[in-house]
Motif scaffolding. Structure first.
Motif, mmCIF file in Angstrom:
data_model
loop_
_atom_site.group_PDB
_atom_site.id
_atom_site.type_symbol
_atom_site.label_atom_id
_atom_site.label_comp_id
_atom_site.label_asym_id
_atom_site.label_seq_id
_atom_site.Cartn_x
_atom_site.Cartn_y
_atom_site.Cartn_z
ATOM 1 N N LEU A 184 9.475 -8.158 -20.082
ATOM 2 C CA LEU A 184 10.874 -7.737 -20.176
ATOM 3 C C LEU A 184 11.800 -8.937 -20.145
ATOM 4 O O LEU A 184 12.808 -8.980 -20.872
ATOM 5 C CB LEU A 184 11.207 -6.773 -19.035
ATOM 6 C CG LEU A 184 10.530 -5.404 -19.115
ATOM 7 C CD1 LEU A 184 10.890 -4.566 -17.887
ATOM 8 C CD2 LEU A 184 10.943 -4.666 -20.387
ATOM 9 N N ALA A 185 11.477 -9.911 -19.299
ATOM 10 C CA ALA A 185 12.307 -11.111 -19.209
ATOM 11 C C ALA A 185 12.351 -11.824 -20.554
ATOM 12 O O ALA A 185 13.376 -12.387 -20.936
ATOM 13 C CB ALA A 185 11.780 -12.051 -18.121
ATOM 14 N N GLU A 186 11.225 -11.784 -21.260
ATOM 15 C CA GLU A 186 11.181 -12.408 -22.585
ATOM 16 C C GLU A 186 11.843 -11.538 -23.646
ATOM 17 O O GLU A 186 11.954 -11.943 -24.800
ATOM 18 C CB GLU A 186 9.717 -12.652 -22.993
ATOM 19 C CG GLU A 186 8.961 -13.622 -22.082
ATOM 20 C CD GLU A 186 7.459 -13.502 -22.273
ATOM 21 O OE1 GLU A 186 7.047 -12.831 -23.250
ATOM 22 O OE2 GLU A 186 6.709 -14.044 -21.449
ATOM 23 N N GLY A 187 12.207 -10.346 -23.269
ATOM 24 C CA GLY A 187 12.819 -9.439 -24.231
ATOM 25 C C GLY A 187 11.822 -8.778 -25.154
ATOM 26 O O GLY A 187 12.190 -8.192 -26.171
ATOM 27 N N ASP A 188 10.550 -8.850 -24.800
ATOM 28 C CA ASP A 188 9.508 -8.254 -25.646
ATOM 29 C C ASP A 188 9.218 -6.834 -25.160
ATOM 30 O O ASP A 188 8.299 -6.597 -24.392
ATOM 31 C CB ASP A 188 8.243 -9.110 -25.583
ATOM 32 C CG ASP A 188 7.208 -8.660 -26.616
ATOM 33 O OD1 ASP A 188 7.409 -7.583 -27.218
ATOM 34 O OD2 ASP A 188 6.222 -9.389 -26.812
#
Lengths: 214, 214
Positions: A184-188
């Motif tokens: 989620l932090a990577e936006g994936d």
DNA sequence: ACTAAGAATTCTGCATACAAAATATTACAT
DNA sequence: ATGTAATATTTTGTATGCAGAATTCTTAGT
């Protein structure tokens, strides 16, 4: 100071779910309404209302003329419930705003990392896990879906106490939570959804052996 | 000769859902328990039990001290419900045995083709649509999932009567059902699942304009 | 005529009462 | 001893009763 002003049936329902988590009730046990009502200090009427709600959530079964009983547990049913919750939670995640998810990712990660350190009793840990998933899905705009997930999870509470005394599954769950948060932090988001589904499948596998054979 | 031996609360629940389909109750209407119980010829106790069940399914809302009322309709909620049912039904289809699906495909096709010909009243057609979906999912081994789908669909019944008097949506639905059945006959389960999701999305679009603005 | 206080009424939420079904117990026959 | 029929007991499912909250109606005051 707001005094308790909620329907008795709701308070009773929660109390029964709490006792279920504690392993107070064996699966398949018949419920004696009069005895349970007396023990809870309420009349049969609101108790029956709570029982009917729990039956609707799959926690109890009811048979005409012979009342309610805690639904028996089975590997098949647990697998079924995991399939359902996995699908619902991944749906909720996919419907969430990616920006919001990226924003709460650090908090999710911190919570997941502080997971095994908490040397609290198992019951608290279970609640902790629930709260983590709640936070994960808190950005989902589909309110009905969130309600439904809560309801289906109530039906899974018959199984939670079977994890008593073993920390290994919880630690592995924490590791999986970290993975999800990192995605989620990577936006994936797709990867996070996939990891979430894995989390449920793995959790299911860990549990299955503990469920007594039918 | 098996005489009717089921809890009153279940019979009452079904009767209320039937009346809901007929459009007897306006959304947002308060329920007067005593009056409704008298009308149904039962006491308030089993009626309240039915109301609590329906509240659990999202058909009704309950507020402390002011009883039950039919939950107001909204485009947002209908969209939410469609998202949920679409996900659940596609899951059920994916879990089904492809061989079984291929076997029932002809029957599904026949039913879908005979759809618009039936010049029955709308209420019968709605039930027909439900039966088609039931047959479609009848091969799903996840019983809990099937129960859940039934329950969520009960929550959608507040919307069905809004289709009254217009056959066009039903005809388009029939065409989509044919498409799904054809995919199943070819053994192409992913395509069928995709068509099923489309069916729900399209059905949602058709309905949305008919839902009064909040 | 409009508002507000207060009384009267209605209605819900919970408790209790009752009838019928299910279960347990006893008596009796095999 | 075992099985069974008759009876007693328990327990559920439904109906009714009751206290208090919510609403409506009334009316006094401006």
């Amino acid at each position: 100071m707001g005094i308790e002003r909620r329907p008795l049936r709701e308070q009773i329902r929660e109390e029964l779910l709490l006792r279920l988590d504690r392993g107070d009730f064996a699966a398949g046990t018949d419920i004696n309404e009069a005895a349970l009502a007396a023990e809870l200090g309420v009349s049969r009427t609101p108790l029956r209302e709570a029982l009917i709600t729990l039956a609707g959530e799959g926690v109890l079964e009811s048979n005409q003329g012979r009342g309610f009983r805690f639904a028996p547990v089975s590997r098949k049913e647990f697998r079924e419930l995991c399939e359902i919750v996995a699908a619902l939670e991944t749906l909720a995640l996919r419907l969430s705003d990616p920006a919001y998810l990226r924003r709460v990712a650090p908090e999710l990660l911190a919570l997941a990392r502080g997971f095994p350190d908490a040397v609290a009793e198992r019951q608290v840990i279970e609640r902790h896990d629930d709260e983590w998933h709640d936070l994960l899905l808190s950005g989902c705009p589909n309110e009905r879906l969130l309600d439904l997930i809560t309801s289906v999870k109530a039906g899974m509470r018959r199984y939670t106490h079977l994890l008593a005394g073993d920390d290994a599954p919880l630690e592995r769950a924490a590791a999986e939570h970290c993975r999800i948060a990192e995605h989620l932090a990577e936006g994936d988001l797709p990867a996070a959804a996939e990891a979430l589904r894995d989390n449920w499948v793995n959790g299911m596998e860990r549990m299955l052996s503990r469920i007594p054979a039918p």
